[in-house]
Design an enzyme around this catalytic site. Structure first.
Site, mmCIF file in Angstrom:
data_model
loop_
_atom_site.group_PDB
_atom_site.id
_atom_site.type_symbol
_atom_site.label_atom_id
_atom_site.label_comp_id
_atom_site.label_asym_id
_atom_site.label_seq_id
_atom_site.Cartn_x
_atom_site.Cartn_y
_atom_site.Cartn_z
ATOM 1 N N TYR A 138 0.913 -1.219 -0.230
ATOM 2 C CA TYR A 138 -0.083 -0.046 0.101
ATOM 3 C C TYR A 138 0.891 1.225 0.012
ATOM 4 O O TYR A 138 1.705 1.430 0.825
ATOM 5 C CB TYR A 138 -1.092 0.038 1.096
ATOM 6 N N HIS B 53 -3.620 0.217 6.325
ATOM 7 C CA HIS B 53 -4.866 -0.165 5.348
ATOM 8 C C HIS B 53 -5.794 -1.236 5.251
ATOM 9 O O HIS B 53 -5.872 -1.802 4.422
ATOM 10 C CB HIS B 53 -4.330 0.442 3.747
HETATM 11 CO CO CO Z 1 -5.775 5.220 5.683
#
Ligand code: CO
Length: 443
Positions: free
Chosen positions: A195, A252
């Protein structure tokens, strides 16, 4: 004039001058009516995450209108259609000054309420109505929210690298640019993706091919190597860039509940500014377990779509920063309510502010962040190029670790509609993230 006579005249007692009634004020807010609600979808960056859904609320007073941002990446045209077909007809002829009443009306209107499409649409309307209210008052929106509690807003920027050295170099660059808080993300050995880390050349090519074919790009993700790598990144950074710079990280939602606990404990010695989205928002109980085992500050909220989502995390004090997105949670109205709910718990605001919501939301973020007492930090996208600046008249300005906005009435931002129409909607499906065996996984 003695004090008693002055007071009597000010409040209109005993034949003194009366203050004008609202309806006698030149802008006549009592007689204002909404005459149209227009939706504009534009992608000035012509990029995968760049479709902005803008909403303009027009009134019966010449030149008086408001702009809002209803962008919801992944459902852009769903929101646009919802606004045009389901909310617009209910707004025509209504007084735009009755903001809270209109908000409540539009919230209950579809019966099957809430969710990202409905709440993004309502967020856009809400911002536009605050913009109108500010213009009628002749004041910036933050003045209507109680005025400035601070002069500038602490902000941060993200660095992603494929290894520790790349991240370190990025951190040093941002420190030289004045940043006091930096988000750090890194690839894990054996994983091609991660991410907020730069894609490999092969990934870049395969994403472009997927977009061309009109299908979603896909990435393989395994949480194990990531969980083993992340604490070593912080160890490396504390050794090389020192103790002074504030660092934060966004998981995330890409780990299991037990891995989130392991991670929050493992990064504790490196004193993170906050640890973001440690698990899926549905796993509420995990927050309590993390809390019991680690002092790492937690941040959560960017995919919540209302003031009730995440309420348990607030009232149980299971997080330290609240990160709702004002373009998805119900706009400025909901943002200020969430901030007020957080205040007695000492929870600070960190409104979501990525580049895939428009500068209108970034201005709304700034107005709320400037006014609430429990402000923490404001995420801001500084990377926008010339086409975005051509479409939007204003955006927050970065300087020395903080952002500021100019003192203009309303939200202080206008949209150049002719320019916006030059950059049409672009269909770009979001990537699917899968485990090595093909299992779908949170993005
Ligand atoms: Co975030």
């Amino acid at each position: 004039m003695n004090r008693r006579r002055f007071l009597a005249s000010a409040i209109g007692v005993g034949g003194g001058t009366r203050l004008p009634l609202y309806s006698a004020v030149s802008r006549s807010p009592a007689n204002l009516k909404i005459t149209d609600v227009q939706v504009l979808v534009t992608n000035p960056m012509q990029s995968a995450a760049g479709n902005f859904v803008l909403v303009k609320v027009l009134t019966n007073q010449d030149g008086l209108y408001g702009w809002g941002d209803a962008t919801c990446t992944g459902s852009e045209l769903g929101v646009a259609k919802f606004l045009e077909e389901h909310l617009r007809p209910a707004m025509l002829g209504r007084n735009p000054m009755r903001l809270e009443e209109l908000w409540q009306t539009l919230f209950f209107l579809p019966y099957y309420r809430s969710g990202s499409v409905h709440m993004s649409a309502l967020s856009g309307i809400d911002m536009a109505l605050w913009d109108i209210k500010g213009k009628v008052a002749g004041l910036p929106v933050y003045e209507l929210l109680g005025g400035k509690t601070r002069d500038r807003l602490l902000t941060y920027r993200s660095v992603g690298g494929r290894n520790y050295q790349e991240v370190e170099e990025g951190v040093r660059r941002l420190m030289a640019d004045g940043y006091k808080v930096i988000k750090v993300q890194v690839s894990a050995p054996g994983l091609e993706s991660g991410y907020a880390v730069p894609p490999s050349a092969r990934q870049h090519a395969s994403t472009a091919k997927a977009f061309e074919a009109g299908v979603a790009p896909s990435e393989v993700w395994e949480p194990g190597p990531y969980v083993r790598t992340l604490p070593k990144l912080f160890e490396h950074l504390r050794k090389t860039v020192g103790e002074e710079i504030e660092l934060l990280h966004d998981v995330h939602e890409r780990v299991t509940p037990s891995q989130a606990i392991v991670l929050a404990k493992a990064v504790e010695p490196y004193r993170l500014f906050y640890f973001e989205d440690p698990v899926r928002p549905e796993h509420l109980d995990t927050f309590r377990t993390i809390r019991q085992q680690s002092s790492t500050p937690l941040a959560m909220g960017e995919i919540y779509t209302g003031q009730w989502d995440g309420l348990y995390l607030i009232t149980e004090h299971l997080i330290d920063y609240v990160r709702h997105d004002l373009a998805h949670c119900g706009g400025i109205t909901t943002g200020r309510k969430i901030a007020a709910m957080c205040e007695p718990y000492g929870i600070l605001t960190a409104w979501h502010g990525p580049g895939n919501i428009s500068p209108v939301t970034h201005m709304a973020n700034a107005h709320v962040s400037l006014s609430v007492p429990n402000f923490g930090i404001q995420e801001f996208s500084v990377g926008w190029g010339e086409p975005v600046r051509e479409v939007f008249s204003a955006m927050p300005a970065y300087s020395n670790g903080s952002i500021t906005i100019q003192d203009r009435v309303g939200l202080g931002i206008d949209v150049n509609e002719a320019s916006a129409k030059k950059y049409p909607y672009l269909r770009r499906l979001r990537p699917t993230i899968r485990r090595d065996d093909g299992t779908p996984w949170p993005y």
